[in-house]
Scaffold this motif. Structure first.
Motif, short mmCIF file in Angstrom:
data_model
loop_
_atom_site.label_atom_id
_atom_site.label_comp_id
_atom_site.label_asym_id
_atom_site.label_seq_id
_atom_site.Cartn_x
_atom_site.Cartn_y
_atom_site.Cartn_z
N PRO A 142 -3.57 53.18 32.86
CA PRO A 142 -3.91 54.43 33.53
C PRO A 142 -5.38 54.82 33.40
N LEU A 143 -5.96 54.64 32.23
CA LEU A 143 -7.38 54.99 32.04
C LEU A 143 -8.30 54.08 32.86
N GLU A 144 -7.93 52.81 32.99
CA GLU A 144 -8.73 51.90 33.83
C GLU A 144 -8.69 52.34 35.29
N ILE A 145 -7.54 52.76 35.75
CA ILE A 145 -7.41 53.19 37.15
C ILE A 145 -8.18 54.49 37.39
N ILE A 146 -8.07 55.44 36.48
CA ILE A 146 -8.83 56.68 36.62
C ILE A 146 -10.32 56.38 36.63
N HIS A 147 -10.75 55.51 35.73
CA HIS A 147 -12.17 55.11 35.70
C HIS A 147 -12.58 54.49 37.03
N LEU A 148 -11.73 53.63 37.58
CA LEU A 148 -12.00 53.03 38.88
C LEU A 148 -12.16 54.11 39.95
N PHE A 149 -11.25 55.07 39.97
CA PHE A 149 -11.31 56.16 40.95
C PHE A 149 -12.59 56.99 40.80
N LEU A 150 -13.00 57.22 39.56
CA LEU A 150 -14.16 58.08 39.32
C LEU A 150 -15.50 57.38 39.48
N TYR A 151 -15.59 56.14 39.04
CA TYR A 151 -16.90 55.50 38.92
C TYR A 151 -17.13 54.30 39.85
#
Length: 162
Positions: A142-151
């Protein structure tokens, strides 16, 4: 995919989102992040963490997180705390792009154990712009996906001609 607990994962997600907001990547303000990021009480050891409301029709009026470029996303994560460490057993993360973008959305799914897609070998998959198109993908946290969405998912200022 394991985590210390759903509460710890929610805290890590909160930290990630508030940092992005403080750095000017999210239009979503701190008080809105507090309202959007929820965690349920356990039901038979299963806890759900939600970021925004479920939005199957992709309506912008439904609460969500919004990037500074106008793209917006939400998510839901299921955590089984009957195990130590706790296991992430399912999730869906979806980002929607601007109306003039040829790809309208990108969704990452991890179907719960026993789902039909598990038998097909695609429990973790993504949907690039169509609910009917599923592409197998290696698992991401989940944190990798959120990071992908944000950055990392940037809209090109000069799109290629088709």
């Amino acid at each position: 995919m394991t985590v210390k607990s759903a509460k710890v994962l929610r805290g890590e997600i909160f930290q990630c989102l508030t940092k992005a907001s403080a750095n000017g990547l999210l239009k979503t303000k701190l008080h809105e992040i507090h309202k959007l990021l929820k965690i349920t009480k356990p039901t038979k050891g299963i806890i759900e963490i939600t970021g925004g409301e479920r939005n199957f029709k992709r309506l912008k009026e439904i609460p969500h997180f919004e990037r500074m470029d106008g793209c917006w996303f939400d998510f839901a994560i299921l955590v089984n705390q009957n195990y130590k460490p706790a296991e992430i057993i399912g999730f869906d993360f979806e980002i929607r792009f601007l109306d003039d973008n040829p790809i309208k959305f990108l969704r990452f799914d991890l179907n719960p154990p026993g789902h039909d897609n598990q038998e097909r070998g695609i429990r973790f998959h993504l949907h690039p712009g169509s609910d009917d198109l599923m592409v197998h993908s290696p698992p991401m946290s989940p944190l990798e996906i959120i990071h992908l969405f944000l950055y990392d998912l940037k809209i090109s200022e000069r799109p290629r001609n088709s």
